[in-house]
Write an enzyme that holds these catalytic residues in place. Structure first.
Site, short mmCIF file in Angstrom:
data_model
loop_
_atom_site.label_atom_id
_atom_site.label_comp_id
_atom_site.label_asym_id
_atom_site.label_seq_id
_atom_site.Cartn_x
_atom_site.Cartn_y
_atom_site.Cartn_z
N ASP A 1 -1.64 35.39 12.92
CA ASP A 1 -0.85 36.26 12.04
C ASP A 1 -1.20 37.72 12.31
O ASP A 1 -0.31 38.59 12.33
CB ASP A 1 -1.15 35.94 10.56
CG ASP A 1 -1.08 34.45 10.29
OD1 ASP A 1 -0.32 33.76 10.98
OD2 ASP A 1 -1.81 33.98 9.41
N GLY B 1 -5.25 31.66 22.14
CA GLY B 1 -6.63 31.52 21.67
C GLY B 1 -7.54 32.50 22.40
O GLY B 1 -7.20 33.67 22.58
O1 LIG Z 1 0.29 24.98 6.94
P1 LIG Z 1 0.85 26.21 7.62
O2 LIG Z 1 1.86 26.90 6.75
O3 LIG Z 1 1.32 25.97 9.01
O4 LIG Z 1 -0.35 27.22 7.80
C1 LIG Z 1 -1.02 27.71 6.68
C2 LIG Z 1 -2.22 28.49 7.12
O5 LIG Z 1 -3.12 27.68 7.89
O6 LIG Z 1 -1.80 29.56 7.94
C3 LIG Z 1 -2.59 30.71 7.71
C4 LIG Z 1 -3.27 31.11 8.98
O7 LIG Z 1 -2.35 31.36 9.98
C5 LIG Z 1 -3.54 30.36 6.58
O8 LIG Z 1 -3.61 31.44 5.68
C6 LIG Z 1 -2.96 29.13 5.96
O9 LIG Z 1 -3.92 28.29 5.38
#
Ligand SMILES: O=P(O)(O)OC[C@@]1(O)O[C@H](CO)[C@@H](O)[C@@H]1O
Length: 323
Positions: free
Chosen positions: A261, A231
Site C-alpha cells: 500500500d 517483495g
Molecule cells: O484481506 P485483504 O483486504 O486482501 O487485505 C487486508 C490487509 O491484509 O491489507 C492491508 C495490508 O496491505 C492490511 O491493513 C490488511 O489487514
C-alpha cells in the site's frame, strides 16, 4: 485528492513474538497492538502524513471502534452503513521479519451497502486526482464487483482509477479488461501476477524481466500503467514508454504489512509531483521498503522515505515479434 475505497476494512492486530513461531507451541508475546487498516485506509493514512488531501470510503457503523480510530488519526472518511463489526486481521511478526497474516472474511455485505459505497465514490469522483479501489471484497459482494465498478466509473468520470486486489476479484477484473473498462493503474504483486499468467509467483518476483513481461499483458488489454511489487526484489513499472526495475536499499524487515500500500501511495505521490516514471518508481520502492522496516501496519512518514537510496534501471523493451 486521492479517494480510496476499502470495501473490506480491518482492525489489524499485530502480535510480535520474541522468537520464531512454532506451530502447535505456546508463545509468550513480546508486544501486541491494533491499528485501523485495510489497503485503502493505509493509503489514506499515507496521504495524510504526506499532506495529500484524501477521503477514505468504507463500510462501518458510526460507533464501530474502527471509526473512532480513523477519526483520532484525522483521516477524512465517508461511511456506508456496515453490515457487522469491522473484521480483525491478525499479524504474527517474528524477530527475523517473517510476517504471517491471518485475514478474516469480514461481515457479509448487503446489496444496499455495496450500492452505497458505489454511490459515494461516484459523488466524489470528479473532485479526485485518483480513485483507488483496494483490498479484498467482503463476503456477499460478487467477485466481479470491482470490474463492474471500474467499467461504470469509466463511463461517468475521467478521473484515473487504480486497483490493487487479489484472488477472484482480480481474475474477474482481468477477464473484463478492455480499452473502455480497464483501470488506469494496477498494482499486483508477484503472486497476483502469477494468478492470471499461470507462472510461479516466487519465480516472477525473482525475475524482474519476467514480471515486466507478465505486467505488459495488462497494458495490451487497456491498462495504462502497471506497478508490480516484487517483495525484497523491489518493483517493476511498465508503461507504454518502457519498463523499469527498482532495487530497494538494504532493509531490516520488521513487518511487510502495508508495504504494498505504501508503494502504491509513493507511486501516486510521484505522479502528483509530476515526476518521470523512473523517479515515481523509486519513490514507490522507497515507501515500500520504509514500511517494511516498521512494525505492524505502520505507514512511513515522509522523513523515513529515502528514494535517493533506490537504484532504478531501464529494462529492455520486448521485440514486437515477441509480444
Ligand atoms: O484481506 P485483504 O483486504 O486482501 O487485505 C487486508 C490487509 O491484509 O491489507 C492491508 C495490508 O496491505 C492490511 O491493513 C490488511 O489487514
Amino acid at each position: 485528492m486521492i479517494v480510496t475505497l476499502t470495501p473490506n476494512p480491518s482492525i489489524d492486530r499485530t502480535v510480535a513474538l520474541a522468537g520464531p513461531l512454532v506451530r502447535g507451541g505456546v508463545h509468550r508475546t513480546a508486544s501486541a497492538f491494533s491499528q485501523a487498516g485495510g489497503k485503502g485506509v493505509n493509503i489514506s493514512r499515507a496521504c495524510l502524513s504526506a499532506g495529500v488531501a484524501t477521503t477514505a470510503v468504507l463500510p462501518a457503523a458510526g460507533d464501530d471502534p474502527f471509526v473512532a480510530d480513523l477519526a483520532a488519526a484525522g483521516i477524512a472518511h465517508r461511511l456506508a452503513p456496515g453490515d457487522g463489526p469491522v473484521r480483525v486481521n491478525l499479524t504474527i511478526s517474528e524477530p527475523d521479519g517473517t510476517t504471517t497474516k491471518l485475514n478474516s472474511p469480514g461481515a457479509t455485505a448487503s446489496p444496499a451497502t455495496l450500492d452505497a459505497l458505489a454511490a459515494t465514490l461516484r459523488s466524489l469522483a470528479d473532485e479526485a486526482d485518483w480513485i483507488v479501489l483496494a483490498g479484498s471484497l467482503p463476503p456477499g459482494a460478487p467477485a466481479r464487483w470491482y470490474a463492474d465498478l471500474v467499467a461504470e466509473l469509466r463511463t461517468t468520470t475521467t478521473t484515473r482509477i487504480a486497483v490493487d486486489t487479489s484472488d477472484e476479484p482480480l481474475v474477474s477484473l482481468v477477464d473484463r479488461l478492455g480499452p473502455d473498462t480497464a483501470p488506469h493503474l494496477m498494482k499486483p504483486n508477484g503472486e497476483e501476477l502469477a494468478s492470471f499468467t499461470g507462472a510461479d509467483g516466487a519465480a516472477l518476483e525473482a525475475d524482474p524481466a519476467a514480471a515486466a513481461a507478465a505486467a505488459r499483458t495488462l497494458l495490451d488489454r487497456g491498462v495504462t500503467e502497471v506497478l508490480a511489487t516484487l517483495g525484497g526484489h523491489g518493483a517493476v513499472l511498465v508503461t507504454a514508454d518502457g519498463a523499469w526495475h527498482a532495487i530497494p536499499p538494504p532493509t531490516d524487515v520488521v513487518s511487510t504489512v502495508g508495504a504494498g500500500d505504501s508503494s502504491l501511495f509513493g507511486y501516486l505521490l510521484g505522479g502528483l509531483r509530476q515526476q518521470d516514471p523512473a523517479h515515481r518508481l523509486a519513490l514507490a520502492v522507497a515507501y515500500g521498503s520504509a514500511a517494511a522496516g516498521l512494525p505492524g501496519t505502520t505507514i512511513p512518514q515522509p522523513t523515513q522515505v529515502r528514494p535517493d537510496l533506490v537504484v532504478v534501471r531501464a529494462l529492455p523493451s520486448p521485440l514486437e515479434s515477441d509480444r
